[in-house]
Motif scaffolding. Structure first.
Motif, PDB file in Angstrom:
ATOM      1  N   LEU A   1       0.820  -1.210   0.000  1.00  0.00           N
ATOM      2  CA  LEU A   1       0.000   0.000   0.000  1.00  0.00           C
ATOM      3  C   LEU A   1       0.853   1.258   0.000  1.00  0.00           C
ATOM      4  N   ASP A   2       0.382   2.291  -0.722  1.00  0.00           N
ATOM      5  CA  ASP A   2       1.035   3.595  -0.654  1.00  0.00           C
ATOM      6  C   ASP A   2       0.512   4.339   0.578  1.00  0.00           C
ATOM      7  N   THR A   3       0.997   5.573   0.772  1.00  0.00           N
ATOM      8  CA  THR A   3       0.635   6.345   1.962  1.00  0.00           C
ATOM      9  C   THR A   3      -0.869   6.563   2.054  1.00  0.00           C
ATOM     10  N   LYS A   4      -1.497   6.837   0.920  1.00  0.00           N
ATOM     11  CA  LYS A   4      -2.945   7.057   0.904  1.00  0.00           C
ATOM     12  C   LYS A   4      -3.678   5.781   1.310  1.00  0.00           C
ATOM     13  N   GLY A   5      -3.228   4.623   0.792  1.00  0.00           N
ATOM     14  CA  GLY A   5      -3.853   3.352   1.134  1.00  0.00           C
ATOM     15  C   GLY A   5      -3.693   3.019   2.602  1.00  0.00           C
ATOM     16  N   ILE A   6      -2.518   3.306   3.170  1.00  0.00           N
ATOM     17  CA  ILE A   6      -2.265   3.048   4.595  1.00  0.00           C
ATOM     18  C   ILE A   6      -3.178   3.924   5.452  1.00  0.00           C
TER      19      ILE A   6
ATOM     20  N   TYR B   1      26.122   5.088   7.712  1.00  0.00           N
ATOM     21  CA  TYR B   1      26.634   5.045   6.341  1.00  0.00           C
ATOM     22  C   TYR B   1      27.108   6.431   5.901  1.00  0.00           C
ATOM     23  N   GLU B   2      28.306   6.510   5.330  1.00  0.00           N
ATOM     24  CA  GLU B   2      28.883   7.800   4.944  1.00  0.00           C
ATOM     25  C   GLU B   2      28.473   8.252   3.543  1.00  0.00           C
ATOM     26  N   GLY B   3      27.944   7.332   2.738  1.00  0.00           N
ATOM     27  CA  GLY B   3      27.606   7.672   1.362  1.00  0.00           C
ATOM     28  C   GLY B   3      26.268   8.378   1.235  1.00  0.00           C
ATOM     29  N   THR B   4      25.838   8.541  -0.013  1.00  0.00           N
ATOM     30  CA  THR B   4      24.563   9.182  -0.341  1.00  0.00           C
ATOM     31  C   THR B   4      23.526   8.092  -0.599  1.00  0.00           C
ATOM     32  N   VAL B   5      22.326   8.275  -0.056  1.00  0.00           N
ATOM     33  CA  VAL B   5      21.261   7.269  -0.207  1.00  0.00           C
ATOM     34  C   VAL B   5      19.998   7.930  -0.755  1.00  0.00           C
ATOM     35  N   ILE B   6      19.430   7.313  -1.781  1.00  0.00           N
ATOM     36  CA  ILE B   6      18.121   7.722  -2.294  1.00  0.00           C
ATOM     37  C   ILE B   6      17.196   6.533  -2.121  1.00  0.00           C
ATOM     38  N   LEU B   7      16.091   6.740  -1.418  1.00  0.00           N
ATOM     39  CA  LEU B   7      15.203   5.607  -1.167  1.00  0.00           C
ATOM     40  C   LEU B   7      13.739   5.977  -1.364  1.00  0.00           C
ATOM     41  N   VAL B   8      12.968   4.967  -1.714  1.00  0.00           N
ATOM     42  CA  VAL B   8      11.516   5.086  -1.816  1.00  0.00           C
ATOM     43  C   VAL B   8      10.918   4.210  -0.730  1.00  0.00           C
ATOM     44  N   SER B   9       9.970   4.756   0.022  1.00  0.00           N
ATOM     45  CA  SER B   9       9.312   3.959   1.056  1.00  0.00           C
ATOM     46  C   SER B   9       7.966   4.573   1.397  1.00  0.00           C
ATOM     47  N   HIS B  10       7.042   3.708   1.823  1.00  0.00           N
ATOM     48  CA  HIS B  10       5.751   4.175   2.335  1.00  0.00           C
ATOM     49  C   HIS B  10       5.701   4.041   3.857  1.00  0.00           C
TER      50      HIS B  10
ATOM     51  N   GLN C   1       6.115   5.379   7.114  1.00  0.00           N
ATOM     52  CA  GLN C   1       6.241   6.737   7.625  1.00  0.00           C
ATOM     53  C   GLN C   1       7.248   6.849   8.769  1.00  0.00           C
ATOM     54  N   MET C   2       7.206   5.910   9.709  1.00  0.00           N
ATOM     55  CA  MET C   2       8.126   5.977  10.843  1.00  0.00           C
ATOM     56  C   MET C   2       9.563   5.772  10.390  1.00  0.00           C
ATOM     57  N   PHE C   3       9.773   4.856   9.465  1.00  0.00           N
ATOM     58  CA  PHE C   3      11.110   4.606   8.921  1.00  0.00           C
ATOM     59  C   PHE C   3      11.668   5.880   8.281  1.00  0.00           C
ATOM     60  N   ILE C   4      10.861   6.528   7.452  1.00  0.00           N
ATOM     61  CA  ILE C   4      11.302   7.759   6.785  1.00  0.00           C
ATOM     62  C   ILE C   4      11.611   8.850   7.811  1.00  0.00           C
TER      63      ILE C   4
END
Length: 487
Positions: free
Chosen positions: A130-135, A454-463, A465-468
């Protein structure tokens, strides 16, 4: 007092001679809101299946006194009547079920679940696709639900919003805690502190007794030496004073007995182990992987389409070095497509020439080479074995797990291994698409610690909310074909 809707009594369930669940008694009451938590593979879904009547225990009884509906994360929805208002709220297209995506199938099953009232709901991992709206719909639909709810979920935000009681499954046993997930975490932390205090008290008393026993033995040895140093002349002179020697021998034995008594008290002390320490691993990058561009990944006037559908319209962005950037948005808004476009170094994307990108995609990982988990990691990392073992342990690989053949890992184990490999590997940019899906809460929290170290750059997709909220330095949202920085 609320009536009992479901009861488990003297339950025993085994698999291949190993006890999976052993439950003296558990009860679900009329308005209970129970969240089941624990590591992957401990029996959370099995417990729910027992309650739903999908499994029969080896011993014991499952007594149901109410009508329960069961939501299984793995089954495909079947054709049945659905409330059309719910179909609209969940944006489910009017098409055959086999044409629905994974997320759309999950929403269809939820629409079917909520179309009919049940006295109790048993729900297994409903938010995975589920995406954020579905959650948010799921939370709102259950916020005023009049019945008993039992929910297995790795989404801590959902557990905090809906749950008032936690069942923790560990080592075949179920422990009950009052409150939502955050309350449960606070109680576990209090237990950890109390265990640490008891451990320190135990070690202090053990050290005191051992030291006292050593001192007594030293005293006894001194008495023995004193007796041994009496010369023949002195012996003759004191022949008429034998009681003095006997007195010394008696004193020596008394001291030795006291020392042994203390040693026995050490053995009788109830040992209290120190709680396992939670530590953040630091993934230091070698100079050869250091980036110096302030913005290693950028876009200028990027337009992105999926077939004839316009996803992004002339979007520009600059993702800063060494930060974790989270991208959110509805299902189908273009999040995964954008990550794929970056990986392909597509038109409109500008990437630092020294960027070495590692990626995690939503897929079933199957590792084909015959090698152990530890060998797999050592081949793909420049870190020492101690650091590799620490990272693997954080992600649930310990003891004999390190000797497992990677070809025989379960889907969840393969996902955890791939995530370890990314953080320990030879990369300075990581792109992660829904990395928390199919991870239990313990491993999600380990992933959070990985990201912090982690010292590098991270791009992430997640739904999630608490993790983000816990890992992201910057949050972007795809809305109306634009990528907007969330305030």
């Amino acid at each position: 007092m609320e009536k009992v809707c479901l009861e488990l009594k003297n339950i025993e369930l085994s698999f291949l001679d190993k006890i999976i669940l052993e439950i003296p008694r558990l009860a679900v009451h009329q308005f209970d809101r129970i969240g089941i938590v624990g590591k992957n593979g401990v029996g959370k879904s099995t417990l729910l299946k027992l309650m739903a009547g999908q499994l029969t225990p080896d011993k014991g009884q499952v007594n149901r006194f109410a009508n329960f509906a069961y939501f299984d994360q793995l089954t495909t929805p079947i054709e049945k009547e659905v409330d059309y208002e719910l179909l609209g709220k969940l944006s489910i297209p009017q098409t055959d079920i086999e044409n629905l995506s994974g997320g759309e199938q999950t929403r269809m099953k939820l629409a079917q679940l909520f179309s009919v009232y049940h006295e109790g709901l048993l729900i297994d991992e409903p938010t995975t696709h589920l995406d954020t709206k579905g959650i948010q719909f799921f939370i709102e639909e259950l916020a005023y639900y009049y019945g008993a709810l039992v929910l297995v979920s790795h989404d801590r935000y959902v557990l905090d919003k809906l749950i008032t009681k936690i069942w923790e499954v560990e080592d075949g046993c179920v422990t009950e805690y009052t409150g939502n997930y955050s309350d449960y975490v606070a109680q576990k932390e209090l237990q950890r502190k109390q265990q640490q205090e008891q451990h320190e008290k135990y070690m202090k008393e053990k050290t005191r007794l051992i030291k006292a026993a050593d001192e007594k033995m030293k005293t006894a040895n001194k008495i023995t030496k004193a007796n041994g140093h009496i010369s023949k002349k002195e012996t003759k002179a004191k022949a008429n004073k034998m009681f003095m020697t006997k007195s010394k021998e008696t004193s020596q034995k008394a001291v030795q007995r006291a020392a042994k008594a203390m040693e026995q008290r050490v053995e009788q002390l109830e040992a209290v182990e120190a709680p396992e320490k939670e530590q953040t691993l630091h993934f230091h990058q070698p100079m050869s992987l250091k980036l110096h561009n302030r913005f290693p990944i950028m876009a200028e006037q990027l337009t992105l389409k999926a077939g004839n559908k316009l996803l992004l319209n002339e979007v520009s962005f600059q993702f800063p070095l060494g930060n974790t950037i989270a991208i959110m948005g509805k299902n189908g808004s273009g999040k995964t497509t954008l990550l794929h476009h970056i990986l392909q170094k597509g038109e409109g994307i500008i990437i630092s020439p020294k960027a070495v990108i590692g990626s995690y995609k939503q897929m079933n990982y199957q590792l084909k080479k015959d090698q152990t988990v530890l060998a797999f990691m050592k081949e793909r990392s420049d870190y020492n074995e101690s650091k590799i073992r620490s990272a693997l342990h954080e992600m649930g690989f310990a003891g004999n797990d390190l000797r497992k053949n990677v070809r025989h890992l379960s889907g969840g184990e393969a996902i955890r291994l791939v995530l370890c490999q990314l953080f320990l590997g030879r990369y300075n940019v990581l792109i992660l698409d829904e990395p928390t899906n199919f991870l239990d809460v313990v491993c999600i929290e380990a992933l959070e610690r990985f990201l912090k170290g982690y010292e590098g750059t991270v791009i992430l997709v997640s739904h999630d909310q608490m993790f983000i909220d816990r890992v992201a330095d910057h949050i972007y949202v795809i809305e109306n074909q634009q990528l907007k920085l969330k305030n």
